[in-house]
Design an enzyme around this catalytic site. Structure first.
Site, short mmCIF file in Angstrom:
data_model
loop_
_atom_site.label_atom_id
_atom_site.label_comp_id
_atom_site.label_asym_id
_atom_site.label_seq_id
_atom_site.Cartn_x
_atom_site.Cartn_y
_atom_site.Cartn_z
N GLU A 36 -9.84 -0.69 5.89
CA GLU A 36 -8.72 -1.00 6.77
C GLU A 36 -9.13 -0.86 8.23
OE1 GLU A 36 -5.23 1.24 5.81
OE2 GLU A 36 -4.02 0.32 7.37
N GLN B 57 0.85 -1.20 0.00
CA GLN B 57 0.00 0.00 0.00
C GLN B 57 0.88 1.25 0.00
OE1 GLN B 57 -2.08 0.46 3.71
NE2 GLN B 57 -3.62 1.84 2.86
N GLY B 58 0.92 1.96 -1.12
CA GLY B 58 1.78 3.16 -1.22
C GLY B 58 1.01 4.44 -1.03
N SER C 230 1.32 6.52 2.40
CA SER C 230 2.05 7.48 3.25
C SER C 230 3.34 7.95 2.60
CB SER C 230 2.39 6.83 4.60
OG SER C 230 1.24 6.34 5.22
C1 LIG Z 1 3.65 -0.71 11.48
C2 LIG Z 1 3.19 0.30 10.47
C3 LIG Z 1 2.88 -0.10 9.19
C4 LIG Z 1 2.48 0.83 8.23
N1 LIG Z 1 2.21 0.40 6.96
C5 LIG Z 1 1.88 1.30 6.00
C6 LIG Z 1 1.69 0.88 4.66
O1 LIG Z 1 1.78 -0.31 4.32
N2 LIG Z 1 1.37 1.82 3.72
C7 LIG Z 1 1.22 3.13 4.03
O2 LIG Z 1 0.91 3.92 3.14
N3 LIG Z 1 1.43 3.57 5.31
C8 LIG Z 1 1.76 2.68 6.29
N4 LIG Z 1 1.97 3.11 7.58
C9 LIG Z 1 1.92 4.54 7.86
C10 LIG Z 1 0.76 5.00 8.71
O3 LIG Z 1 -0.41 5.02 7.96
C11 LIG Z 1 1.15 6.38 9.24
O4 LIG Z 1 2.23 6.21 10.12
C12 LIG Z 1 0.00 7.07 9.96
O5 LIG Z 1 -1.00 7.43 9.07
C13 LIG Z 1 0.52 8.32 10.72
O6 LIG Z 1 1.20 9.16 9.85
P1 LIG Z 1 2.66 9.70 10.20
O7 LIG Z 1 3.50 8.54 10.63
O8 LIG Z 1 3.13 10.53 9.06
O9 LIG Z 1 2.50 10.61 11.49
P2 LIG Z 1 1.97 12.11 11.52
O10 LIG Z 1 0.74 12.23 10.68
O11 LIG Z 1 3.10 13.02 11.23
O12 LIG Z 1 1.53 12.24 13.02
C14 LIG Z 1 2.45 12.46 14.09
C15 LIG Z 1 1.66 12.61 15.38
O13 LIG Z 1 0.79 13.77 15.29
C16 LIG Z 1 -0.56 13.38 15.53
N5 LIG Z 1 -1.44 14.14 14.65
C17 LIG Z 1 -1.32 14.31 13.31
N6 LIG Z 1 -2.35 15.05 12.85
C18 LIG Z 1 -3.15 15.36 13.90
C19 LIG Z 1 -4.36 16.10 14.05
N7 LIG Z 1 -4.96 16.64 13.00
N8 LIG Z 1 -4.89 16.20 15.28
C20 LIG Z 1 -4.28 15.62 16.37
N9 LIG Z 1 -3.11 14.92 16.29
C21 LIG Z 1 -2.56 14.78 15.07
C22 LIG Z 1 -0.61 11.90 15.17
O14 LIG Z 1 -1.67 11.25 15.83
C23 LIG Z 1 0.74 11.42 15.65
O15 LIG Z 1 0.71 11.17 17.03
C24 LIG Z 1 2.38 2.20 8.57
C25 LIG Z 1 2.69 2.61 9.87
C26 LIG Z 1 3.10 1.69 10.81
C27 LIG Z 1 3.44 2.17 12.18
#
Ligand SMILES: Cc1cc2nc3c(=O)[nH]c(=O)nc-3n(C[C@H](O)[C@H](O)[C@H](O)COP(=O)(O)OP(=O)(O)OC[C@H]3O[C@@H](n4cnc5c(N)ncnc54)[C@H](O)[C@@H]3O)c2cc1C
Length: 406
Positions: A247, A129-130, A132
């Site tokens: 999901e 899944q691409g 993020s």
């Molecule tokens: C084990 C694992 C597997 C994954 N697999 C995939 C995958 O296969 N494909 C894919 O595309 N992605 C994948 N992801 C990514 C995942 O979807 C993202 O990590 C997630 O959506 C959070 O985005 P971020 O890491 O950029 O954090 P950010 O969005 O930068 O968030 C950082 C912090 O800020 C908080 N925050 C952000 N926005 C707000 C808001 N509006 N209000 C309050 N708090 C907020 C968040 O809750 C978090 O605590 C995976 C992640 C993990 C941990």
């Protein structure tokens, strides 16, 4: 959810098949794989998944013409329960089976369904899944990867991150900006991109657990056919949101049974350590049991609602997308399980006491409890972080004003 005599007979068949087939060379796969353990027995698990597929035990809810078995929601729940109860190993094709497949059934063209669904059901092609990117996680509409047309092909350029299982995937469903200069959700498209080409680079990211099951993925002019867009060009945001709803919803059906096994196992450990007479730990174990009962009741109610919605949608072609249980309910479920499961890892460390801080094997060989604790940090992030789920509940269930968007 009311189970019929046919459902009970179905349960009996599933249980019997698993008992007869998780034997021989597959017997030692029990408990292998799954979150935090994807590195385990990959080739053997692939063989097991193909064995399941050959017997018709993958993609149960899909139409038979695409390799499914037209199973009812009750039967799908039963299968997931029995599979978890048997200790069946983590499924290698779950991103294709649980996320892309239902999305294609709801929004794909007949040609796309015919081309991609049977190989997913047969576990011949694996997907990742691409979505993020370094600058687009919770705020997914900020996707910056671009795709431009060059004759009959899309040319994709950009970086994805946290891409689970990209290192073993044949294909990736990619959210990319196809309208130059567009912002936010407008101008995004949902592309199907082959991974095995020179312009795609996959770099594993090592996690706290010491293993690497997600990756950075770089598209440097990668190519895919013009027709491999799901939905209309520019409508990718709507389609991606449907995938995310799936999901957060029904894809977590088998979890309850796995959680029950983990809790039972922790209680068993506790009963053999000083924790068994510690009043604080006994209280925490009891609360974990209550939390699981609450979760189970909520999940059952959610599945019953989804079944009712699917019945109402029957004939409208909205079945697979309806299985997403979108909205505040799916967010409540995600919050309930993520916090509970992360808490279970923390409780395990307390039950085990000081020895839990030492990796017994060299150089960094974690036991199941240490892995559960460390990987549990991810529970409250993937599939939409806890904060994002609370925002959804605030807006959709409580009717509070929409949070200001960037
Ligand atoms: C084990 C694992 C597997 C994954 N697999 C995939 C995958 O296969 N494909 C894919 O595309 N992605 C994948 N992801 C990514 C995942 O979807 C993202 O990590 C997630 O959506 C959070 O985005 P971020 O890491 O950029 O954090 P950010 O969005 O930068 O968030 C950082 C912090 O800020 C908080 N925050 C952000 N926005 C707000 C808001 N509006 N209000 C309050 N708090 C907020 C968040 O809750 C978090 O605590 C995976 C992640 C993990 C941990």
């Amino acid at each position: 959810m009311q189970l019929t005599a046919d459902d009970e007979e179905f349960r009996h068949r599933v249980r019997q098949w698993l008992a007869e087939n998780l034997t021989g060379r597959f017997a030692e796969l029990r408990g292998a794989g799954g979150p935090g353990r994807e590195h385990e027995a990959q080739a053997e698990r692939l063989a097991w998944n193909r064995h399941l597929a050959a017997a018709g035990w993958t993609c149960l809810g899909w139409p038979a013409e695409y390799g499914g078995r037209d199973a009812t929601l009750a039967q799908q729940v039963i299968f997931h329960e029995e599979y978890a109860r048997s200790g069946g190993p983590g499924r290698v094709g779950y991103l294709g089976e649980e996320l892309l497949g239902p999305t294609l059934i709801a929004f794909g063209t007949p040609e796309q369904r015919q081309r991609f669904l049977p190989p997913i059901a047969a576990v011949r092609e694996l997907w990742c899944q691409g979505f993020s990117e370094p600058g687009a996680g919770s705020d997914l509409a900020a996707v910056a990867t671009t795709a431009t047309l060059d004759g009959d092909q899309w040319v994709i350029t950009g970086q994805k991150v946290w891409t689970s299982l990209a290192h073993v995937a044949d294909w990736c469903f990619v959210l990319a900006r196809t309208l130059p200069g567009s912002r936010r959700g407008g101008g995004l498209s949902y592309l199907l991109v082959p991974m095995r080409q020179p312009a795609v680079t996959v770099r594993p990211i090592r996690q706290l657990t010491g293993t690497a099951e997600f990756n950075e993925v770089f598209f440097d002019g990668a190519r895919t056919e013009r027709g491999l867009v799901v939905g209309a060009v520019g409508d990718g945001w709507r389609i991606a949101r449907a995938t995310l709803a799936i999901e957060r919803g029904v894809a977590t059906l088998g979890q309850q049974v796995m959680f029950r096994r983990e809790l039972d196992s922790l209680v068993d450990v506790a009963s053999r350590t000083p924790a068994r007479t510690d009043p604080v730990l006994r209280g925490k174990l009891a609360r974990a049991w209550i939390g699981l009962e609450v979760m189970r009741a909520y999940a059952q109610a959610m599945v019953a609602d989804t079944a009712a919605a699917d019945t109402a949608a029957a004939g409208t072609g909205a079945g697979a997308a309806g299985a997403g249980a979108a909205g505040a309910e799916a967010s409540v479920m995600k919050l309930l399980w993520s916090r509970w499961h992360q808490g279970l890892g923390e409780l395990a460390m307390e039950v085990l006491g000081a020895p839990s801080m030492i990796a017994r094997g060299a150089p960094y060989d974690l036991d199941d409890w240490q892995r559960l604790y460390l990987f549990g940090r991810a529970d409250t992030i993937y599939g939409g972080s806890d904060e994002i789920q609370r925002n959804i509940i605030a807006e959709r269930a409580l009717g509070l004003p929409r949070q200001a968007r960037p």
